[in-house]
Motif scaffolding. Structure first.
Motif, PDB file in Angstrom:
ATOM      1  N   TRP A  30       0.856  -1.186   0.000  1.00 48.12           N
ATOM      2  CA  TRP A  30       0.000   0.000   0.000  1.00 48.12           C
ATOM      3  C   TRP A  30       0.891   1.234   0.000  1.00 48.12           C
ATOM      4  N   LEU A  31       0.546   2.208  -0.786  1.00 48.66           N
ATOM      5  CA  LEU A  31       1.230   3.491  -0.688  1.00 48.66           C
ATOM      6  C   LEU A  31       0.610   4.297   0.446  1.00 48.66           C
ATOM      7  N   PRO A  32       1.302   5.324   0.955  1.00 47.24           N
ATOM      8  CA  PRO A  32       0.761   6.076   2.096  1.00 47.24           C
ATOM      9  C   PRO A  32      -0.639   6.592   1.829  1.00 47.24           C
ATOM     10  N   SER A  33      -1.455   6.618   2.872  1.00 43.74           N
ATOM     11  CA  SER A  33      -2.844   7.060   2.737  1.00 43.74           C
ATOM     12  C   SER A  33      -2.962   8.542   2.441  1.00 43.74           C
ATOM     13  N   THR A  34      -1.869   9.289   2.590  1.00 45.78           N
ATOM     14  CA  THR A  34      -1.893  10.713   2.279  1.00 45.78           C
ATOM     15  C   THR A  34      -1.936  10.965   0.775  1.00 45.78           C
ATOM     16  N   ILE A  35      -1.615   9.953  -0.024  1.00 48.72           N
ATOM     17  CA  ILE A  35      -1.720  10.080  -1.480  1.00 48.72           C
ATOM     18  C   ILE A  35      -3.152   9.767  -1.889  1.00 48.72           C
ATOM     19  N   TYR A  36      -3.721  10.632  -2.695  1.00 51.69           N
ATOM     20  CA  TYR A  36      -5.087  10.416  -3.155  1.00 51.69           C
ATOM     21  C   TYR A  36      -5.086  10.220  -4.662  1.00 51.69           C
ATOM     22  N   PRO A  37      -5.770   9.226  -5.181  1.00 52.61           N
ATOM     23  CA  PRO A  37      -6.553   8.218  -4.463  1.00 52.61           C
ATOM     24  C   PRO A  37      -5.660   7.144  -3.855  1.00 52.61           C
ATOM     25  N   ASN A  38      -6.260   6.232  -3.080  1.00 53.90           N
ATOM     26  CA  ASN A  38      -5.503   5.141  -2.483  1.00 53.90           C
ATOM     27  C   ASN A  38      -4.904   4.263  -3.577  1.00 53.90           C
ATOM     28  N   LEU A  39      -3.653   3.851  -3.340  1.00 55.82           N
ATOM     29  CA  LEU A  39      -2.920   3.097  -4.344  1.00 55.82           C
ATOM     30  C   LEU A  39      -2.403   1.782  -3.761  1.00 55.82           C
ATOM     31  N   ILE A  40      -2.480   0.734  -4.547  1.00 54.32           N
ATOM     32  CA  ILE A  40      -1.900  -0.559  -4.215  1.00 54.32           C
ATOM     33  C   ILE A  40      -0.928  -0.926  -5.328  1.00 54.32           C
ATOM     34  N   ALA A  41       0.291  -1.291  -4.950  1.00 53.40           N
ATOM     35  CA  ALA A  41       1.288  -1.754  -5.914  1.00 53.40           C
ATOM     36  C   ALA A  41       1.391  -3.263  -5.816  1.00 53.40           C
ATOM     37  N   SER A  42       1.521  -3.914  -6.970  1.00 53.35           N
ATOM     38  CA  SER A  42       1.594  -5.375  -6.983  1.00 53.35           C
ATOM     39  C   SER A  42       2.633  -5.832  -7.994  1.00 53.35           C
ATOM     40  N   LEU A  43       3.161  -7.020  -7.759  1.00 52.24           N
ATOM     41  CA  LEU A  43       4.126  -7.641  -8.666  1.00 52.24           C
ATOM     42  C   LEU A  43       3.724  -9.095  -8.859  1.00 52.24           C
ATOM     43  N   GLY A  44       3.668  -9.520 -10.126  1.00 52.67           N
ATOM     44  CA  GLY A  44       3.291 -10.877 -10.447  1.00 52.67           C
ATOM     45  C   GLY A  44       4.489 -11.720 -10.847  1.00 52.67           C
ATOM     46  N   ILE A  45       4.307 -13.035 -10.801  1.00 55.76           N
ATOM     47  CA  ILE A  45       5.393 -13.948 -11.122  1.00 55.76           C
ATOM     48  C   ILE A  45       5.819 -13.805 -12.575  1.00 55.76           C
ATOM     49  N   GLU A  46       4.938 -13.291 -13.430  1.00 57.61           N
ATOM     50  CA  GLU A  46       5.275 -13.099 -14.837  1.00 57.61           C
ATOM     51  C   GLU A  46       6.160 -11.880 -15.068  1.00 57.61           C
ATOM     52  N   GLY A  47       6.365 -11.070 -14.012  1.00 57.40           N
ATOM     53  CA  GLY A  47       7.275  -9.935 -14.101  1.00 57.40           C
ATOM     54  C   GLY A  47       6.621  -8.588 -14.268  1.00 57.40           C
ATOM     55  N   TRP A  48       5.306  -8.511 -14.314  1.00 57.56           N
ATOM     56  CA  TRP A  48       4.618  -7.227 -14.436  1.00 57.56           C
ATOM     57  C   TRP A  48       4.512  -6.542 -13.079  1.00 57.56           C
ATOM     58  N   PHE A  49       4.947  -5.275 -13.017  1.00 54.64           N
ATOM     59  CA  PHE A  49       4.691  -4.418 -11.868  1.00 54.64           C
ATOM     60  C   PHE A  49       3.518  -3.523 -12.218  1.00 54.64           C
ATOM     61  N   ARG A  50       2.548  -3.414 -11.292  1.00 49.79           N
ATOM     62  CA  ARG A  50       1.346  -2.652 -11.589  1.00 49.79           C
ATOM     63  C   ARG A  50       0.900  -1.827 -10.386  1.00 49.79           C
ATOM     64  N   LEU A  51       0.327  -0.656 -10.710  1.00 49.31           N
ATOM     65  CA  LEU A  51      -0.254   0.234  -9.711  1.00 49.31           C
ATOM     66  C   LEU A  51      -1.766   0.270  -9.917  1.00 49.31           C
ATOM     67  N   TRP A  52      -2.508   0.090  -8.819  1.00 47.98           N
ATOM     68  CA  TRP A  52      -3.963   0.084  -8.877  1.00 47.98           C
ATOM     69  C   TRP A  52      -4.488   1.244  -8.050  1.00 47.98           C
ATOM     70  N   ALA A  53      -5.282   2.127  -8.676  1.00 46.48           N
ATOM     71  CA  ALA A  53      -5.835   3.299  -8.002  1.00 46.48           C
ATOM     72  C   ALA A  53      -7.295   3.063  -7.668  1.00 46.48           C
ATOM     73  N   GLU A  54      -7.705   3.521  -6.502  1.00 43.93           N
ATOM     74  CA  GLU A  54      -9.085   3.330  -6.057  1.00 43.93           C
ATOM     75  C   GLU A  54      -9.960   4.493  -6.486  1.00 43.93           C
ATOM     76  N   ASN A  55     -11.157   4.174  -6.902  1.00 43.77           N
ATOM     77  CA  ASN A  55     -12.194   5.167  -7.168  1.00 43.77           C
ATOM     78  C   ASN A  55     -13.236   5.061  -6.064  1.00 43.77           C
ATOM     79  N   PRO A  56     -13.164   5.932  -5.037  1.00 45.99           N
ATOM     80  CA  PRO A  56     -14.081   5.790  -3.889  1.00 45.99           C
ATOM     81  C   PRO A  56     -15.549   5.920  -4.271  1.00 45.99           C
ATOM     82  N   SER A  57     -15.840   6.582  -5.375  1.00 48.11           N
ATOM     83  CA  SER A  57     -17.231   6.769  -5.764  1.00 48.11           C
ATOM     84  C   SER A  57     -17.808   5.571  -6.510  1.00 48.11           C
TER      85      SER A  57
END
Length: 434
Positions: A79-106
């Motif tokens: 998780w990235l710090p909650s002070t960054i808007y929107p909330n962000l989750i970073a993930s890494l898969g075994i296939e080698g892709w790094f990805r950032l997921w942003a939340e849409n609270p609405s």
């Protein structure tokens, strides 16, 4: 959420350890991460899906969103710090892709992350290496400068560090540095790589006294059986006739003594103690704790005042043109990597890509501060290969897990060593119907 008895989860006598989260994954859970407040949890599974749970006021955890994030197993989450808007989750898969997921609270429940700022469930940002798949990542956000740093470590031992100075623009990351942390493993050889940023806002006061800049970055990297610590120094480089001050990593210290693959590393928060602590998990059955010091000399004419320990704001410093001889930590270096523009669209970035990316060694150049690492504890309570280590938010408790399925917690004793303080064992029991 179910309990082990007829009591309600809100009863004072029913502790949080009695609660069992029915995560709902179809396969093994490989990664888990909590946000900074501890009220949101993300889990990643071998089935490639990420599920997010929110903790409500009644103490129950409820599913917020679930989506297919990777084509293979999810190996790391953050998780990235909650002070960054929107909330962000970073993930890494075994296939080698790094990805950032942003939340849409609405968005409606179940569509918070996978549909935010994108269509068809695409991430807000993703990248992969064309040479070798990434196996570990770490992110760090500076609240004052609003800079976000991303470190990616690939299976060929190549470490790449990026910077983003606009949290609102999630897709723009500029290259800071790229180098090898260990020799490339042989084909078919079992590999193990981990990278973690220094979680502290700035280096400890002893490191500042020794000459480490207040905005210097710190990285602990595990490559196969070696563990190394890198810091950044300031260099001046010229791009299109303009000189700018940039960061370059150098080898500050190396942790010796591992007799197997290093599976995990952790950098302790809370460096107010004046030194840093780093823990490692090794296949040889030991969890080790190292103390990282920065020796300094009192004959350099400096004091412990803020005027000598701190430097002007890093952003303002970079905007000023560098002059020859301005500061001992700034020197011309033709191998410095420019990061004013996106790496794929400028001549300087092309030169950076084609530059030497060999291993970094201690060279004693201006701006490099020698660190001293020594092992203070070697913990063998698991008596099996150790897979994970981690500190609490204050750096006062160290946890480790191994092949034995136990979570062991350690505390530092008055003499500076670490000793086992508690143990948690997971037991399979028949759950009561809610």
């Amino acid at each position: 959420m179910t309990t082990s008895g007829p009591q309600s989860p809100t009863d004072d006598e029913n502790k949080s350890f009695d609660l069992n989260l029915q995560h709902g994954h179809k396969d093994l859970v490989q990664a888990i991460a909590f946000n900074g407040y501890g009220d949101r949890c993300a889990t990643g599974s071998v089935d490639g899906k990420i599920r997010v749970f929110n903790r409500h006021r009644d103490g129950t955890w409820r599913l917020c969103d679930t989506w297919s994030a990777h084509g293979g197993e999810v190996i790391e989450l953050q998780w990235l710090p909650s002070t960054i808007y929107p909330n962000l989750i970073a993930s890494l898969g075994i296939e080698g892709w790094f990805r950032l997921w942003a939340e849409n609270p609405s968005a409606a429940p179940g569509r918070r992350f996978c549909a935010a700022r994108s269509v068809n469930g695409r991430p807000a940002f993703d990248t992969r290496s064309a040479r070798s798949p990434y196996r570990s990542f770490s992110m760090k956000h500076n609240e004052e400068t609003r800079q976000t740093f991303l470190a990616l470590l690939a299976t060929d031992g190549r470490l790449t560090v990026y910077e983003n100075d606009q949290p609102e623009n999630l897709a723009e990351y500029a290259l800071i540095d790229e180098f090898a942390i260990c020799p490339k493993p042989s084909r078919g050889e079992e590999v193990s790589f981990k990278v973690r940023f220094d979680p502290n806002p700035e280096p400890c006061f002893a490191a500042l006294r020794a000459g480490v800049p207040s905005d210097a970055l710190g990285l602990v990297v595990a490559g196969m059986s070696s563990v190394k610590v890198y810091r950044t120094r300031e260099i001046s480089s010229e791009s299109f006739g303009a000189k700018t001050v940039q960061k370059e990593f150098y080898l500050a210290a190396e942790m010796q003594g591992h007799r197997g693959l290093v599976r995990d590393v952790a950098w302790a928060p809370g460096n107010i103690r004046g030194y840093d602590m780093i823990a490692t998990a090794c296949q040889d059955g030991y969890a080790r704790v190292f103390r990282l010091d920065t020796p300094h000399s009192d004959a350099d004419g400096k004091s412990w005042s803020a005027a000598h320990l701190l430097k002007p704001d890093a952003r303002a410093h970079r905007e000023l043109p560098a002059k020859e001889g301005d500061a001992p930590g700034v020197n011309a270096n033709p191998s410095g990597h420019g990061h004013h523009h996106h790496p794929s669209s400028t001549l300087s970035a092309s030169l950076a890509k084609s530059s030497n990316v060999g291993e970094r060694a201690w060279t004693g150049q201006p701006g490099q501060i020698k660190h001293a690492a020594r092992e203070i504890s070697r913990l063998d309570s698991h008596r099996t290969p150790v897979w994970r280590v981690g500190f609490d938010d204050d750096g006062q408790i160290l946890g480790s897990t191994g092949d034995d399925g136990r979570l062991l917690c350690y505390r530092q004793t008055p003499d500076g060593r670490w000793a086992k303080s508690s143990e948690l064992v997971m037991m399979k029991t028949r759950m009561a119907t809610p």
